[in-house]
Scaffold this motif. Structure first.
Motif, short mmCIF file in Angstrom:
data_model
loop_
_atom_site.label_atom_id
_atom_site.label_comp_id
_atom_site.label_asym_id
_atom_site.label_seq_id
_atom_site.Cartn_x
_atom_site.Cartn_y
_atom_site.Cartn_z
N PRO A 173 0.95 -1.18 0.00
CA PRO A 173 -0.02 0.02 0.17
C PRO A 173 0.94 1.24 0.18
CG PRO A 173 0.18 -1.04 2.22
CD PRO A 173 0.77 -2.14 1.30
N LEU A 174 0.63 2.13 -1.03
CA LEU A 174 1.29 3.31 -1.12
C LEU A 174 0.36 4.67 -0.78
CD1 LEU A 174 3.20 2.86 -4.37
CD2 LEU A 174 4.17 2.58 -1.97
N ALA A 175 -1.00 4.44 -0.62
CA ALA A 175 -1.88 5.38 -0.54
C ALA A 175 -2.96 4.85 0.27
CB ALA A 175 -2.29 6.28 -1.79
N ILE A 176 -3.49 5.71 1.37
CA ILE A 176 -4.74 5.27 2.10
C ILE A 176 -5.43 6.56 2.47
CG2 ILE A 176 -5.64 4.26 4.37
CD1 ILE A 176 -2.78 2.94 4.61
N ALA A 177 -6.83 6.36 2.13
CA ALA A 177 -7.80 7.54 2.63
C ALA A 177 -9.00 7.14 3.44
CB ALA A 177 -8.42 8.06 1.00
N LEU A 178 -9.39 7.57 4.28
CA LEU A 178 -10.54 7.17 5.28
C LEU A 178 -11.47 8.24 5.60
CD1 LEU A 178 -11.42 5.11 7.53
CD2 LEU A 178 -10.07 6.56 9.15
N SER A 179 -12.82 7.77 5.54
CA SER A 179 -13.73 8.77 5.44
C SER A 179 -15.10 8.28 6.21
CB SER A 179 -14.14 9.38 4.26
OG SER A 179 -15.51 10.06 4.49
N HIS A 180 -15.93 8.95 6.98
CA HIS A 180 -17.21 8.77 7.34
C HIS A 180 -17.92 8.19 6.10
CE1 HIS A 180 -17.09 9.20 11.72
NE2 HIS A 180 -16.45 10.41 11.32
N LEU A 181 -18.83 7.45 6.33
CA LEU A 181 -19.94 6.87 5.43
C LEU A 181 -21.22 7.41 5.81
CD1 LEU A 181 -19.73 5.49 2.69
CD2 LEU A 181 -19.95 3.31 3.68
N GLY A 182 -21.56 8.39 5.14
CA GLY A 182 -23.14 8.72 5.34
C GLY A 182 -23.25 9.30 6.96
N THR A 183 -24.28 9.32 7.46
CA THR A 183 -24.68 9.77 8.68
C THR A 183 -24.33 8.78 9.71
OG1 THR A 183 -26.95 9.17 8.61
CG2 THR A 183 -26.16 11.47 7.99
N SER A 184 -24.17 7.60 9.60
CA SER A 184 -24.12 6.33 10.60
C SER A 184 -22.54 6.58 11.07
CB SER A 184 -24.10 5.22 10.08
OG SER A 184 -23.23 4.75 8.86
N GLU A 185 -22.27 5.76 12.09
CA GLU A 185 -20.85 5.62 12.55
C GLU A 185 -20.10 4.68 11.64
OE1 GLU A 185 -19.23 7.31 14.98
OE2 GLU A 185 -20.95 8.66 14.97
N SER A 186 -20.40 4.50 10.42
CA SER A 186 -19.64 3.79 9.73
C SER A 186 -18.61 4.30 8.90
CB SER A 186 -20.53 2.96 8.55
OG SER A 186 -21.58 2.50 9.31
N PHE A 187 -17.63 3.75 8.40
CA PHE A 187 -16.52 4.29 7.78
C PHE A 187 -16.21 3.65 6.41
CE2 PHE A 187 -15.86 4.78 12.09
CZ PHE A 187 -15.35 6.26 12.30
N VAL A 188 -15.66 4.28 5.27
CA VAL A 188 -15.01 3.86 4.06
C VAL A 188 -13.58 4.11 3.94
CG1 VAL A 188 -15.69 6.11 2.98
CG2 VAL A 188 -15.48 3.76 1.58
N LEU A 189 -12.91 2.96 3.76
CA LEU A 189 -11.47 2.91 3.42
C LEU A 189 -11.05 2.66 2.18
CD1 LEU A 189 -8.72 2.90 4.84
CD2 LEU A 189 -9.01 0.65 5.58
N ALA A 190 -10.19 3.44 1.56
CA ALA A 190 -9.67 3.06 0.18
C ALA A 190 -8.25 2.93 0.45
CB ALA A 190 -9.78 4.43 -0.72
N VAL A 191 -7.67 1.82 -0.56
CA VAL A 191 -6.49 1.44 -0.15
C VAL A 191 -5.86 1.25 -1.83
CG1 VAL A 191 -4.83 -0.33 0.57
CG2 VAL A 191 -6.99 0.21 1.95
N ALA A 192 -4.55 1.57 -2.07
CA ALA A 192 -3.89 1.53 -3.35
C ALA A 192 -2.37 1.46 -3.02
CB ALA A 192 -4.71 2.36 -4.47
N GLY A 193 -1.82 0.99 -4.21
CA GLY A 193 -0.36 0.85 -4.12
C GLY A 193 0.23 0.35 -5.21
#
Length: 819
Positions: free
Chosen positions: A162-182
């Motif tokens: 992995p060379l790049a990671i991004a993390l964010s909330h997903l909508g209004t819930s306490e859920s998360f979305v994570l993007a991984v690439a490299g």
């Protein structure tokens, strides 16, 4: 008690897209600088530059990220390194560098390349070359203690780094979305449902389309609101940026008009807009391709979203030497480049001096979105600020420094400016910018951009210097008129005869020697004015920009327009140059080279009047000579070497250029001697100091016909650098000592028995993290002591300035008071 303050720090940034971050709360920009983390306030008052370096890692820093927390007074910084560790730093008002290490995480088994955080969350993610990502939770306890817990470890499949990671909330819930690439051309999307133990991330989609490694990822909300879509930008080595839309709901988002862009006909296969569906906490989501951004002509290293403003704006940095700002056109829906910064140069060459800027490795927005910065191959930062009333981006003063070990330092006569040499194959000139009551240090010239690692440098007066590198010769450089005029204008350093100096210098594309060029204004000679402030030399067809600013030179000017012309080459040595010294009257140069036998461990002397070698060469050593030093009156030449020996040569009274062996000690130390220097003549006796690998510093002086060791100062580590303060203070001499652990101490010695009367060790938090290569006190002008007469506050009272070179790529200047 001796007081120590850091006056100036110069160091270059690490070339990694994840190795920098700009904090929205404190305004601090943190970036990796070798194994350290540099702290800089780009929008701060006074152009102070780098004000602190955080030392804690043992290898190069690859990733830096500020952790978002709710309190305004606390700031947390997370760093990842090649040394396989994560360091957690907390703001600390009691620390001289403003931060202190709160925790070290050692769970990864290989180099850490990326860190991601999420605003309003206690979660952060790290990615490592062990082909894994780890999810952590970080909390501040009631006693402001950091509590860190590993929540999840994910092994990437198919295996990639992995060379790049991004993390964010997903909508209004306490859920998360994570993007991984490299290191594959795929982008993986993970989603995590919040549980009692924390979010549990699972792979939801694998996005394809890129044709090269993906170097940067960034999330943003399309607009403010609870149910707005997320946009994900992915920047790749295939020269393109792809935008992806994460939409909440069962229905797909409206189709974008990307398919109507006629410019996409160059692709062999049609762009896919396949919808990837998944559900989190029972809420359906989809990921679709949104847009393809074309415009860069080389690898794209970073992409970052502007955090302010009504419409999303994306900043991208590329190896094509440009920054681009992208925005979606309201009417057409197409993403267009609204501004392009950097360089669009037609020149191409092997170094920055011949046109190769080397690309831009990272780009960052300021917290208010009005300023952008980027890092180039030379380790220097560039800054642009948007000027609304002119509707244009204006470049401003940033910071610069060496990107590899700083090997040598030399002050110009009476300390007007400081020269440094480095293994990054450059020499640099640092001086104090004076503007009314404002004073700050900056890099003002890059006199030599070489093809070999530079090992030593020595100033010859105020307008000349000589340097030695990993080659068999030495090179002599003369100050050009443009630099002299700039230093007089901005630093108050007058030159008595600037009109006699060469105009400027350039280096051929395939050459190593800086050539002097003469340029003339339009109508007065062979040169012609191309643009405002630009001169052309007809003989060489070289373009030279005339310096007309009221601020220190910017990076593009430094890297191309501040070369010094080379006037002489000094031959004679059979191997790489290892040591260099100039006599105090600037008439002689003493040099030595690397050697494994006495045949090459000789000292060669050169006259500076006609640059001829004075033969025969001086012999005393059997291995490499590590340091050479002339006494204040030039009557003696001191040499030390890896053969544990020191030797003194005495000048022949009949011939001022002839030196003969006088005294030597084949066992001056029990291990190799790494540095030496003379005490000031006011000490009364012929006195010098040596520093050895045997963890001792020895003071030697003449008693009768012999030279004896008067004092031995023990050190906890190998002593690698020593330097006497070139004047007495209250009848005491002061010697600075640097070690291979980066520690610096100052010892005061009385001049009768040379016993230690005082000692002070610098706080290790403000000293280099690696071996000290050289120490150099700033010399004072004779017979001057006030600001009004000389403009130099360093000459007042018992204040002094100490320059320090280190293997951690930093050059530091300390202000020492209360000696």
């Amino acid at each position: 008690m001796i007081g120590v303050e850091t006056e100036y720090i110069a160091t270059g940034g690490n070339r990694h897209p994840s190795a920098s971050d700009w904090d929205s709360g404190s305004g601090l920009l943190a970036f990796g600088a070798d194994s350290n983390i540099a702290l800089w306030k780009p929008l701060g008052q006074g152009h102070i530059g780098i004000h602190a370096l955080l030392a804690g890692h043992s290898d190069k820093v690859n990733a830096v990220k500020f952790f978002p927390i709710a309190t305004a007074k606390d700031h947390i910084l997370i760093s990842g390194s090649v040394d396989r560790t994560l360091q957690i730093w907390c703001s600390d008002d009691s620390s001289p560098v403003g931060f202190s290490s709160a925790a070290t995480l050692t769970d990864h088994t290989s180099s850490i390349n990326a860190i991601a955080v999420c605003a309003g969350s206690s979660i952060f993610v790290s990615g490592s070359a062990d082909a894994s990502i780890k999810i952590w939770t970080l909390r501040l306890s009631e006693v402001e203690k950091v509590e860190i817990r590993l929540l999840q470890s994910i092994a990437l499949k198919p295996r990639f780094i992995p060379l790049a990671i991004a993390l964010s909330h997903l909508g209004t819930s306490e859920s998360f979305v994570l993007a991984v690439a490299g290191t594959k051309n795929i982008l993986q999307i993970y989603a995590g449902e919040n549980t009692r133990q924390g979010p549990d991330f699972r792979l939801q989609a694998t996005l394809t389309g890129h044709e090269g490694w993906i170097r940067s990822l960034a999330f943003t909300q399309e607009r403010k609101g609870d149910r707005c879509d997320l946009l994900l930008a992915s920047a790749s080595q295939d020269k393109y940026i792809r935008l992806w839309r994460i939409h909440q709901g069962g229905e797909l988002p409206a189709a974008n008009c990307f398919s109507n862009d006629l410019g996409l006909g160059q692709f062999d296969s049609p762009l896919s807009n396949k919808a990837h569906r998944f559900a989190i906490v029972g809420v359906p989501h989809s990921v679709t391709f949104e847009a393809l951004l074309l415009g860069h002509e080389d690898w794209i290293y970073s992409a970052s979203w502007r955090s302010t403003g009504q419409h999303p704006q994306l900043l991208s940095a590329s190896a094509d030497n440009s920054l681009a700002i992208w925005e979606q056109d309201v009417q057409s829906g197409l993403w267009v480049c609204i501004a392009r910064l950097g360089e669009l140069s037609a020149q191409k060459g092997a170094t920055t001096a011949t046109g190769s800027m080397g690309g831009l490795w990272t780009g960052l927005w300021s917290p208010d979105g009005t300023t952008v910065v980027c890092l180039g191959r030379t380790g220097s930062w560039r800054l642009w600020k948007y000027v609304a009333f002119q509707d244009r981006w204006m470049q401003g003063t940033a910071v610069s420094g060496h990107v590899k070990a700083v090997t040598s330092l030399s002050w110009a006569k009476i300390g007007k400016y400081l020269l440094s040499a480095s293994l990054d194959q450059t020499t640099r000139l640092h001086a104090e910018w004076r503007r009314g009551s404002g004073l700050s240090w900056h890099e003002f010239a890059r006199p030599q951009i070489h093809g070999y690692d530079l090992n030593c440098i020595s100033a010859l007066g105020t307008s000349q210097f000589v340097s030695g590198a990993d080659e068999k010769l030495l090179r002599v450089f003369d100050e050009p008129r443009g630099i002299a005029v700039m230093l007089e204008k901005l630093c108050g350093i007058p030159h008595p005869d600037s009109q006699s100096l060469p105009d400027a210098a350039h280096i051929p594309v395939l050459g190593l020697s800086n050539k002097a060029i003469q340029v003339t204004v339009e109508g007065s000679g062979p040169g012609a004015v191309e643009d405002e402030g630009t001169l052309v030399d007809a003989a060489t067809n070289s373009t030279v920009s005339a310096f007309s600013q009221n601020d220190p030179p910017l990076e593009d000017y430094l890297s191309r327009q501040t070369l010094w012309p080379e006037s002489e080459k000094l031959y004679g040595h059979g191997y790489e140059i290892s040591a260099l010294a100039c006599s105090n009257d600037h008439t002689l140069i003493a040099t030595a080279c690397r050697a494994s036998s006495s045949d090459h461990a000789v000292i060669r002397l050169y006259e500076t009047r006609d640059w001829r070698e004075i033969k025969p060469a001086l012999t005393a050593h059997s291995l490499t000579v590590t340091r050479l030093a002339f006494s204040d009156d030039d009557k003696y030449l001191l040499s030390v070497g890896r053969d544990r020996q020191w030797a003194i040569f005495e000048r022949d009274e009949a011939s001022k250029t002839t030196y003969n062996p006088w005294k030597s000690n084949p066992r001056g130390h029990s291990r190799m001697i790494l540095d030496a220097g003379w005490a000031p003549v006011e000490a009364g006796e012929l006195t010098f100091v040596t520093a050895g690998r045997d963890k001792t510093v020895k003071i030697w002086s003449v008693i009768g016909e012999d030279i004896v060791c008067r004092t031995t100062i023990p050190s906890l580590h190998a002593a690698t650098a020593v330097e006497f303060l070139p004047r007495l203070v209250d009848r005491c001499i002061y010697v600075a000592v640097g070690t291979d652990a980066g520690l610096i101490s100052i010892f005061g010695l009385e001049t009768k028995e040379f016993s230690t009367v005082s000692s002070h060790t610098f706080d290790s938090r403000i000293t280099p993290s690696r071996s000290i290569t050289q120490l150099s006190w700033r010399p004072s002008a004779p017979e001057t002591s006030t600001v009004e007469t000389d403009g130099s506050r360093y000459q007042q009272g018992n204040m002094a300035y100490l320059a320090v070179a280190s293997e951690d790529s930093s050059l530091r200047l300390y202000r020492i008071s209360n000696l």
